[in-house]
Design a protein around this motif. Structure first.
Motif, short mmCIF file in Angstrom:
data_model
loop_
_atom_site.label_atom_id
_atom_site.label_comp_id
_atom_site.label_asym_id
_atom_site.label_seq_id
_atom_site.Cartn_x
_atom_site.Cartn_y
_atom_site.Cartn_z
N THR A 134 -12.68 5.59 -9.56
CA THR A 134 -11.52 4.93 -8.96
C THR A 134 -10.73 5.95 -8.13
OG1 THR A 134 -11.38 3.40 -10.83
CG2 THR A 134 -9.42 3.62 -9.45
N GLN A 135 -10.45 5.59 -6.89
CA GLN A 135 -9.81 6.52 -5.96
C GLN A 135 -8.28 6.50 -6.02
OE1 GLN A 135 -11.61 8.70 -3.86
NE2 GLN A 135 -13.16 8.02 -5.32
N SER A 136 -7.69 5.31 -6.24
CA SER A 136 -6.23 5.22 -6.22
C SER A 136 -5.73 4.10 -7.13
CB SER A 136 -5.73 4.99 -4.79
OG SER A 136 -6.19 3.75 -4.31
N GLU A 166 0.61 3.05 -3.34
CA GLU A 166 -0.69 3.57 -3.78
C GLU A 166 -0.53 5.05 -4.12
OE1 GLU A 166 -4.17 2.40 -3.68
OE2 GLU A 166 -3.38 0.40 -3.36
N ASN A 208 -2.41 1.38 -7.47
CA ASN A 208 -1.23 0.81 -6.85
C ASN A 208 -0.25 0.44 -7.97
OD1 ASN A 208 0.70 -0.96 -5.60
ND2 ASN A 208 -0.74 -1.17 -3.91
N GLY A 214 -3.02 8.14 -4.80
CA GLY A 214 -4.39 8.62 -4.78
C GLY A 214 -4.64 9.55 -5.96
N ILE A 215 -5.45 9.11 -6.91
CA ILE A 215 -5.65 9.90 -8.13
C ILE A 215 -6.92 10.74 -8.09
CG2 ILE A 215 -4.32 8.33 -9.57
CD1 ILE A 215 -7.03 7.17 -10.51
N ALA A 216 -7.82 10.44 -7.19
CA ALA A 216 -9.12 11.11 -7.19
C ALA A 216 -9.01 12.61 -6.94
CB ALA A 216 -10.04 10.47 -6.15
N LYS A 217 -8.13 13.01 -6.06
CA LYS A 217 -8.04 14.43 -5.68
C LYS A 217 -6.89 15.17 -6.37
CE LYS A 217 -10.19 13.55 -1.28
NZ LYS A 217 -10.08 13.56 0.16
N ARG A 223 0.83 -1.21 0.00
CA ARG A 223 0.00 0.00 0.00
C ARG A 223 0.86 1.26 0.00
NH1 ARG A 223 -1.45 -1.95 5.33
NH2 ARG A 223 -0.16 -0.85 6.83
#
Length: 180
Positions: A108-110, A7, A112, A9-12, A4
């Motif tokens: 999709t939030q993140s 990971e 990896n 985070g692509i959402a923000k 993890r």
């Protein structure tokens, strides 16, 4: 170490170029079983170029990995200097469209990237893993093999027959050739 840590985070994230750095060590390779790559010490620079419809990852991985020699079964360090690009586009469902192109849903939030890092390192390795002391010997053998003819499907008598066939052409074809 858990995967993890890789990971993103692509959402923000805003639509621009983002840079990440990862250090890969023995614990990273243990997460993948360590059968081919026993360990190593690498540094990965990852650039993520985010746009409205596409995520483009540029990987630059440098360092060394520990391998087992196929000939002597000794462990040795092998240098790695790999660059790769991976793209993800947005779509209606999650799918792997190609080796270097995935599709994800907009929610999709993140992402990896640990498996991608491992795969790109693995792809940079030679098929035949030789300890450095055997590499020069192997290269000499390859140079000598270039001078040896292994197989030829054409014999000298077949070449002579081809020359005879040119003389036995159909006269109608000769007349057509003279039309130019």
């Amino acid at each position: 170490m858990k995967l993890r840590d890789y990971e993103i985070g692509i959402a923000k994230l805003s639509n621009k170029l983002h840079k990440y750095e990862f250090d890969l060590n023995d614990a990273f390779f243990e997460e993948f079983g360590g059968e081919i790559i026993l360990g190593g010490k690498l540094h990965a620079d990852v650039e993520l170029d985010k746009t409205e419809s596409l995520l483009t990852f540029h990987f630059d991985i440098k360092g060394h990995v520990r391998l087992t020699c196929d000939r002597s079964l000794e462990e040795f360090d092998h240098p790695v200097d790999e660059q790769a690009t991976f793209r993800i586009r947005y779509g209606e469902e999650n799918a792997e469209l190609d080796d270097d192109l995935w599709q994800i849903t907009p929610n999709t939030q993140s992402i990896n990237i640990a498996q991608h890092l491992y795969d790109y390192i693995g792809l940079s390795l030679p098929m035949k893993k030789l300890h450095p002391r055997f590499v020069e010997e192997e290269e000499d053998d390859v140079d000598n093999e270039q001078d040896i003819l292994i197989y030829s499907s054409r014999t000298d008598s077949a070449a002579d027959e081809d020359e005879d066939d040119e003389d036995d052409t159909d006269p109608r074809w000769d007349a057509l050739r003279n039309l130019n």
